[in-house]
Enzyme design. Sequence first.
Site, short mmCIF file in Angstrom:
data_model
loop_
_atom_site.label_atom_id
_atom_site.label_comp_id
_atom_site.label_asym_id
_atom_site.label_seq_id
_atom_site.Cartn_x
_atom_site.Cartn_y
_atom_site.Cartn_z
N ALA A 41 0.85 -1.41 -0.32
CA ALA A 41 -0.16 -0.38 0.08
C ALA A 41 0.46 1.54 -0.01
CB ALA A 41 -0.92 -0.37 0.88
N LEU A 42 2.28 1.19 -1.11
CA LEU A 42 2.83 2.41 -1.03
C LEU A 42 2.93 3.76 -1.12
CD1 LEU A 42 5.74 0.26 -2.65
CD2 LEU A 42 4.96 0.26 -0.73
N HIS A 83 6.76 6.17 1.61
CA HIS A 83 7.90 4.54 0.68
C HIS A 83 8.96 5.13 -0.35
CE1 HIS A 83 4.36 2.56 2.47
NE2 HIS A 83 4.94 2.24 3.81
N GLY A 138 11.13 4.21 8.10
CA GLY A 138 10.44 5.45 8.47
C GLY A 138 10.43 5.94 9.80
N GLU A 139 11.18 7.16 9.74
CA GLU A 139 10.76 7.85 11.44
C GLU A 139 8.61 8.03 11.50
OE1 GLU A 139 12.65 11.47 11.16
OE2 GLU A 139 14.85 10.30 11.86
N LYS A 140 8.46 7.66 11.33
CA LYS A 140 6.88 7.50 11.36
C LYS A 140 6.67 6.44 12.18
CE LYS A 140 2.28 7.80 10.67
NZ LYS A 140 2.17 6.45 10.71
N SER A 194 0.24 7.47 5.92
CA SER A 194 0.34 6.11 6.70
C SER A 194 -0.29 5.45 5.47
CB SER A 194 -0.54 6.19 7.54
OG SER A 194 -0.84 5.40 8.02
N SER A 195 -0.27 4.79 5.26
CA SER A 195 -1.20 3.20 4.32
C SER A 195 -2.10 2.79 4.73
CB SER A 195 -0.32 1.75 4.17
OG SER A 195 0.74 2.36 3.69
N ARG A 196 -2.87 3.52 6.29
CA ARG A 196 -4.36 3.58 6.76
C ARG A 196 -4.98 4.70 6.68
NH1 ARG A 196 -0.74 0.49 11.14
NH2 ARG A 196 -2.22 -1.76 11.27
#
Length: 283
Positions: free
Chosen positions: A35-36, A40, A151-153, A189-191
Amino acid sequence: MTEVPVVTKVEELRNFVRAKRLAGKSIGLTPTMGALHAGHLSLVEILSQHVDCVIVTIFVNPTQFSVNEDFGRYPRQLKEDIEKLLKVKADLVFAPHVEEMYPSDFSTRVIMSGPAQVNLEDRFRPTHFEGVATVVAKLLNQSQADIAIFGEKDYQQLQVIRQLVRDLDISTRILAGPTLREADGLALSSRNIYLSEDERAKAPQLYLALRSAVSQILSGGDISEALKQSCEIIVNAGMKIDYLEARHAESLTPLRSMAEGPARLLVAAHLGKTRLIDNIPVS
Ligand code: PAF
């Protein structure tokens, strides 16, 4: 533009790496669950400045989800992901099936303390980092990458992985990529696709609350008072907070004053059915 080759077997991944090594090339790894999004892709771009060949892994890792989490509905869109990777310099996609990563007799788990047990994500997702550490150890072993980027996320995850490679003497160097944000501050975010229109409009308050706490702390305000006010911002936006904390940026241990080390604010909150996380440095 030619498509990025996709392999699903560990042996195929190893053959690719072996051939590149024989040609004197260095290898980089960008582990993802697919789910790029632009975040990403930015990791792939950063990594490609450091290595000759970039491998992107796409694997929705079941062991890092607990039974009540979103493993079943997590977005899976391999075809679209491969198309997106045409925009960056990716040399191989490794997209294994679950049975390839976890055959029926799979018996090993990597269980960590340190940054994996600091009462942040681990408090709400007790088996999450066991799953992350196990799959990341496998991916690093399978690819033998010189460098891997995260990622820092997912800041606690990043610190857990740094600890993992130190503890297990894995020679891969870990790079961190900055969080990419929408124009209104929401971390990519993919979410985010789970958010309704109304929730999407409220979601940036999480970042704004972090920013507000940082500016209060930097202008000399008390950390706990700053966090209290930021909690109000988040709650007023209709979110339910799991945690909002100031932690030491490396060990992730609690921090009462800025004198105790470099600080990072980390937050997790529910907005409707979506759980959002974010973090920023206090600097
Ligand atoms: O951050 C992610 O997408 C995942 O946790 C990771 C590191 C790819 C492991 O499954």
